[in-house]
Design an enzyme around this catalytic site. Structure first.
Site, PDB file in Angstrom:
ATOM      1  N   ASP A   1       0.838  -1.226   0.000  1.00  0.00           N
ATOM      2  CA  ASP A   1       0.000   0.000   0.000  1.00  0.00           C
ATOM      3  C   ASP A   1       0.859   1.256   0.000  1.00  0.00           C
ATOM      4  OD1 ASP A   1      -0.943   0.332   3.564  1.00  0.00           O
ATOM      5  OD2 ASP A   1       1.001   0.128   2.556  1.00  0.00           O
TER       6      ASP A   1
ATOM      7  N   ASP B   1       4.909   5.184  21.792  1.00  0.00           N
ATOM      8  CA  ASP B   1       4.706   6.624  21.930  1.00  0.00           C
ATOM      9  C   ASP B   1       3.431   6.867  22.729  1.00  0.00           C
ATOM     10  OD1 ASP B   1       6.344   8.219  19.329  1.00  0.00           O
ATOM     11  OD2 ASP B   1       5.565   9.304  21.075  1.00  0.00           O
TER      12      ASP B   1
ATOM     13  N   ASP C   1       5.163  12.022  24.398  1.00  0.00           N
ATOM     14  CA  ASP C   1       5.108  13.133  23.457  1.00  0.00           C
ATOM     15  C   ASP C   1       4.832  14.459  24.174  1.00  0.00           C
ATOM     16  OD1 ASP C   1       4.994  13.733  20.537  1.00  0.00           O
ATOM     17  OD2 ASP C   1       3.026  14.483  21.075  1.00  0.00           O
TER      18      ASP C   1
ATOM     19  N   GLU D   1       9.594  13.648  26.122  1.00  0.00           N
ATOM     20  CA  GLU D   1      10.010  14.670  25.141  1.00  0.00           C
ATOM     21  C   GLU D   1       9.715  16.001  25.790  1.00  0.00           C
ATOM     22  OE1 GLU D   1       7.519  15.491  21.808  1.00  0.00           O
ATOM     23  OE2 GLU D   1       9.216  15.866  20.497  1.00  0.00           O
TER      24      GLU D   1
ATOM     25  N   HIS E   1      12.389  11.608  13.932  1.00  0.00           N
ATOM     26  CA  HIS E   1      11.408  11.823  12.854  1.00  0.00           C
ATOM     27  C   HIS E   1      10.998  13.293  12.735  1.00  0.00           C
ATOM     28  CE1 HIS E   1       9.151  11.679  16.524  1.00  0.00           C
ATOM     29  NE2 HIS E   1       8.110  12.165  15.896  1.00  0.00           N
ATOM     30  N   ASP E   2      11.455  14.113  13.699  1.00  0.00           N
ATOM     31  CA  ASP E   2      11.131  15.547  13.655  1.00  0.00           C
ATOM     32  C   ASP E   2      12.316  16.388  13.233  1.00  0.00           C
ATOM     33  OD1 ASP E   2       9.238  15.333  16.735  1.00  0.00           O
ATOM     34  OD2 ASP E   2       8.554  15.155  14.659  1.00  0.00           O
TER      35      ASP E   2
HETATM   36  O1  TEU Z   1       6.981  16.809  18.594  1.00  0.00           O
HETATM   37  C1  TEU Z   1       6.893  18.073  19.239  1.00  0.00           C
HETATM   38  C2  TEU Z   1       7.350  19.058  18.241  1.00  0.00           C
HETATM   39  O2  TEU Z   1       6.664  19.896  17.748  1.00  0.00           O
HETATM   40  C3  TEU Z   1       8.715  18.856  17.765  1.00  0.00           C
HETATM   41  O3  TEU Z   1       8.663  18.868  16.381  1.00  0.00           O
HETATM   42  C4  TEU Z   1       9.581  19.973  18.345  1.00  0.00           C
HETATM   43  O4  TEU Z   1      10.045  20.818  17.341  1.00  0.00           O
HETATM   44  C5  TEU Z   1      10.761  19.388  19.092  1.00  0.00           C
HETATM   45  O5  TEU Z   1      11.305  18.412  18.390  1.00  0.00           O
HETATM   46  C6  TEU Z   1      10.281  19.166  20.485  1.00  0.00           C
HETATM   47  O6  TEU Z   1      10.309  20.471  21.002  1.00  0.00           O
HETATM   48  C7  TEU Z   1       6.058  15.797  18.964  1.00  0.00           C
HETATM   49  C8  TEU Z   1       6.199  14.712  17.915  1.00  0.00           C
HETATM   50  O7  TEU Z   1       7.538  14.208  17.944  1.00  0.00           O
HETATM   51  C9  TEU Z   1       5.863  15.315  16.567  1.00  0.00           C
HETATM   52  O8  TEU Z   1       6.105  14.384  15.513  1.00  0.00           O
HETATM   53  C10 TEU Z   1       4.399  15.717  16.586  1.00  0.00           C
HETATM   54  O9  TEU Z   1       4.089  16.373  15.365  1.00  0.00           O
HETATM   55  C11 TEU Z   1       4.119  16.674  17.753  1.00  0.00           C
HETATM   56  O10 TEU Z   1       4.714  16.280  18.980  1.00  0.00           O
HETATM   57  C12 TEU Z   1       2.619  16.730  18.019  1.00  0.00           C
HETATM   58  O11 TEU Z   1       2.223  15.505  18.585  1.00  0.00           O
END
Ligand code: TEU
Length: 537
Positions: free
Chosen positions: A25, A98, A194, A245, A309-310
């Site tokens: 998919d 998570d 998270d 986090e 992943h961010d």
């Molecule tokens: O990330 C929080 C977030 O916004 C991060 O991108 C931020 O810039 C940093 O890395 C933490 O301050 C978490 C998840 O990892 C992200 O993928 C989600 O989009 C977000 O929360 C909302 O759940």
């Protein structure tokens, strides 16, 4: 120093939707993780962090949950999840999930009820106010979304589709604790939590003097009471580990979350590097590391990571993803696995995968990037200028599919991948890495093995040397009679290493280095991105 299994662990982060697709998919799935578990085990990692795979409309790639107790169909089924958990445990590994409880999806039944009317029993599961304020969210110009139906605004720290839960409501907290037990009773080994420090909101939602500095979203009064209640009601009853986090946090504040006697969380990710350092700045990095070591060591446990992943891939953001891709990938790996704290490997980091550069905003998926692009272009800025500005830090840099081999779509899928594959997959892929004894993969494997065999890498004290060297980051780790010296030339130029007299007189042998052949001409001249770990005698 208190010992614990999780302090000695190396974590491998599986962004499953880009890991391995088995049903064609175009999305990775849990079956794909099962089929590749031996690859992760052979690397040496012993904990897997699995990104969210719960029921979700997928507006924010699973971080907008509509059903906490199901598996989203594109990932698989609950039966597949249970097979995955068993397969992980059969290999002596552990799996953490998570925990995304600052907000849900706007498609969650709770929110559908809450938004339906002011007197719905679940109205107070979320945060509703008549008036907005001037706060920004992570993904939108305002944290407030107005709803005609009830004439009020709801609060969202992220996308409009991610309404924040009202943690002041004890019924919400009980619902979350019950959900956590559901997963822990299945046998998972912990949670990555998270943005867990955002749960408590500033009382009264006062306007911010500087709305663009969104640190008002986190570390507010009440947060520690919530986490201590969570620990008392759920966490302390299981042999697990938790990592929070925690953006906007200092070492002193960090200890309030992970201090050994706090009864809250075990470890944390801070973001002083990944949220605020667009490119490598060695002096700033050293200062951050030293301050966090001085603030935390012996009292709480930190993490070491430079991509997830961010955040885009470390070799592109901080290293050199052209001439010295392999050397710089190994150099940063040496640093992450020898600094104090728990090392996290983001899938693909172990083969030196790089960030991407697609041609159009339409090639990108990340809601944060697309919202920012829309916001800036609507201000009248030139679209291409905005696009170029956002490329370097787009979260999609690290979310492209893992490269398994040089076949179509890098062996990730037989279908159309949900996001384009990085075009350099023909050169950078697992198959190539496993065939090359000098690959980044085998270097990571050697580092992890060294860590598993030597407690000094986990529990040793840390002491920086050559503090103001503009290219070299060097430090010792000491535990009992064991004294190790790590030297890293984090630059694309050769660097002279003048060790302190006391150290230069000590005999030493190299335990690991990222250059195949040592430079016998001059031991004190480090080649570009040359990394060495010495045992000092
Ligand atoms: O990330 C929080 C977030 O916004 C991060 O991108 C931020 O810039 C940093 O890395 C933490 O301050 C978490 C998840 O990892 C992200 O993928 C989600 O989009 C977000 O929360 C909302 O759940």
């Amino acid at each position: 120093m208190n010992k614990a299994w999780w302090k000695e662990a190396v974590v491998y982060q599986v962004y499953w939707r880009s890991f391995k697709d088995t049903d064609g998919d175009g999305y990775g799935d849990l079956e794909g993780v099962i089929r590749k578990l031996d690859y992760i085990r052979d690397l040496g990692a012993d904990v897997i962090w699995l990104n969210p795979c719960y029921g979700s409309p997928d507006v924010d790639n699973g971080y907008d949950i509509s059903d906490y107790r199901s598996i989203m169909p594109k990932a698989g089924t609950m039966a597949t999840f249970e097979l995955l958990l068993d397969a992980v445990h059969d290999r002596g590994m552990k799996l953490i999930m998570d925990l995304v409880v600052n907000h849900t999806s706007d498609q969650h039944p709770w929110f559908k009820e809450s938004r339906s009317s002011k007197d719905n029993p679940k109205r107070d599961y979320y945060i509703w106010r008549k008036d907005a304020n001037n706060w920004r969210s992570y993904f939108t110009p305002s944290t407030w979304e107005f709803e005609e139906r009830t004439g009020e605004h709801y609060f969202h720290s992220f996308a409009v589709e991610q309404p924040d839960l009202n943690w002041e409501n004890p019924k919400v907290r009980e619902e979350i604790y019950d959900m956590m037990r559901f997963w822990l009773d299945k046998g998972i080994d912990g949670f990555r939590m998270d943005v867990i420090n955002l749960l408590a909101k500033q009382f009264g939602f006062p306007d911010a003097e500087k709305p663009d500095n969104i640190s008002y979203l986190g570390n507010n009064p009440g947060i520690h009471e919530y986490l201590q209640e969570m620990h008392e009601n759920v966490l302390k009853h299981y042999d697990i580990f938790t990592v929070g986090e925690i953006p906007f946090v200092t070492p002193e504040d960090g200890l309030l979350y992970v201090g050994e006697n706090r009864g809250e969380l075990d470890t944390l990710f801070h973001f002083e590097v990944c949220d605020y350092m667009a490119h490598w700045d060695i002096q700033r990095f050293k200062e951050i590391q030293n301050r966090w070591y001085d603030g935390m060591w012996g009292k709480g446990w930190n993490s070491q990571f430079l991509n997830n992943h961010d955040h885009t891939r470390l070799v592109s953001r901080f290293g050199n993803d052209t001439t010295y891709r392999v050397e710089s990938a190994k150099c940063f790996a040496t640093m992450l696995h020898t600094l104090p704290g728990m090392p996290y490997i983001f899938q693909g980091e172990e083969i030196g995968m790089t960030g991407v550069r697609f041609e159009s905003i339409d090639d990108y998926n990340d809601i944060a990037m697309k919202n920012k692009y829309k916001e800036e272009v609507e201000k009248g800025r030139h679209p291409q200028e905005v696009f170029e500005e956002l490329l370097h830090l787009s979260r999609d840099n690290s979310r492209t599919p893992l490269h398994w081999d040089d076949s179509d779509n890098a062996g990730f899928t037989d279908g159309k991948p949900w996001i384009r594959v990085n075009p350099n997959y023909k050169e950078i892929n697992v198959q190539q890495a496993l065939a090359d004894p000098n690959s980044v993969y085998y270097y990571y494997q050697s580092l992890i093995r060294l860590r598993k065999e030597n407690d000094v890498m986990v529990y040793g004290s840390y002491k920086p040397i050559l503090g103001d060297h503009p290219q070299i980051y060097a430090y010792t780790r000491v535990l009992g009679q064991e004294e190790w010296l790590v030297v890293l030339n984090i630059s694309d130029q050769a660097a002279e290493m003048d060790l302190p007299d006391s150290m230069s007189k000590q005999s030493r042998n190299i335990l690991i280095t990222n250059y195949a052949e040592p430079d016998l001409n001059d031991e004190f001249r480090l080649r570009p991105y040359e990394a060495r770990i010495y045992r000092l005698k």
